[in-house]
Design a protein around this motif. Structure first.
Motif, PDB file in Angstrom:
ATOM      1  N   THR A  23      10.704 -10.621  -3.044  1.00  0.00           N
ATOM      2  CA  THR A  23      10.663 -11.777  -2.147  1.00  0.00           C
ATOM      3  C   THR A  23      11.173 -11.396  -0.762  1.00  0.00           C
ATOM      4  N   THR A  24      10.708 -12.133   0.248  1.00  0.00           N
ATOM      5  CA  THR A  24      11.114 -11.916   1.632  1.00  0.00           C
ATOM      6  C   THR A  24      11.507 -13.252   2.243  1.00  0.00           C
ATOM      7  N   ARG A  63       6.663 -10.438  -1.188  1.00  0.00           N
ATOM      8  CA  ARG A  63       6.486  -9.224  -0.400  1.00  0.00           C
ATOM      9  C   ARG A  63       5.090  -8.647  -0.613  1.00  0.00           C
ATOM     10  N   ASN A  64       4.610  -8.693  -1.840  1.00  0.00           N
ATOM     11  CA  ASN A  64       3.235  -8.302  -2.168  1.00  0.00           C
ATOM     12  C   ASN A  64       2.473  -9.584  -2.485  1.00  0.00           C
ATOM     13  N   SER A  65       1.639 -10.038  -1.554  1.00  0.00           N
ATOM     14  CA  SER A  65       0.994 -11.341  -1.686  1.00  0.00           C
ATOM     15  C   SER A  65       0.056 -11.430  -2.883  1.00  0.00           C
TER      16      SER A  65
END
Length: 258
Positions: A23-24, A63-65
């Motif tokens: 997550t970001t 973070r990785n959609s």
């Protein structure tokens, strides 16, 4: 030696830090309204307390959609399965409101006529009032894998498996109280015999986690009767042991009544 009542506002960067993998967080301005009382023990030392109402806001994304996240679920027939969620352009707006009760020591010394140097250090009882989630995604796909029979289901909408476009939903994290450290460094400027302007920099750091849940959940919930109306559990709910804690720094402006 004199006691004083103060009112003030805080503004700065408020971040709800997380150790949830993948997550970001995007930072936004946060703030607080505060009122309190400082009792002087000596000419230089005082002890203070009060009450504050604070707000934290931030956006959280994957973070990785294209990542697929999975967890265990049970269907209406009590059969266990692995529920996998894949989304497109998922974004989660988080808003946290909290009540804070500080207890601190203040050191004060005069550095010029009408100007005092102030340093405050102590702790705060941080009580979350509401931690709201507003989730949205272009597409959501939910699939089930039944390991006992080696069966994958990804297109059975009447049982909650399949795709949905233009997903949006609101939810709320379950929370608990923690303790925060607090530091302030600033100056007071006399504005008369009974009043002074207070300006300072502050730093606050939470210890422990405000998240309070007893199991891992899918960030978009399982609805056993439809692919619509799926609950927004939030990305932080995917790890019940996640450390979710508030951190803030910025400026404080206040008015002291001597």
């Amino acid at each position: 030696m004199a006691a004083q009542i103060y009112v003030g506002v805080q503004s700065g960067i408020g971040n709800i830090k997380s150790d949830v993998n993948g997550t970001t967080q995007g930072h936004e301005l946060g703030g607080a309204l505060k009122v309190g009382y400082i009792y002087s023990l000596t000419n230089h030392i005082g002890v203070g307390t009060g009450v504050e109402f604070s707000q934290y806001k931030q956006d959280v994304t994957l973070r990785n959609s294209s990542a697929t996240l999975s967890n265990f679920e049970v269907d209406p027939s009590t059969s266990a399965f692995i529920y996998s969620i894949n989304t497109s352009n998922y974004k989660e707006k988080q808003t946290l409101h909290a009540i804070q009760i500080p207890l601190f020591l203040q050191y004060k010394t005069n550095i010029n006529k009408g100007i005092d140097f102030n340093f405050r250090a102590g702790a705060k009882y941080f009580l979350p009032v509401k931690y709201k989630i507003e989730a949205a995604a272009n597409n959501v796909n939910g699939a089930a894998y039944y390991p006992d029979v080696n069966l994958t289901i990804d297109n059975l909408p009447e049982y909650g498996f399949g795709g949905q476009s233009n997903y949006s939903a609101t939810g709320e994290y379950q929370t608990k109280s923690i303790v925060m450290s607090m530091f302030e460094l600033g100056f007071t400027f006399d504005m008369g015999k009974k009043n002074a302007l207070y300006a300072a920099m502050f730093l606050e750091n939470g210890y422990g986690s405000i998240l309070d849940q007893d199991r891992d959940e899918s960030y978009i919930g399982y609805n056993p009767t439809s692919v619509t109306d799926r609950e927004a559990n939030g990305l932080y709910s995917t790890d019940k042991n996640a450390k979710i804690r508030p951190v803030a720094f910025g400026v404080t402006l206040g008015w002291d009544f001597k």
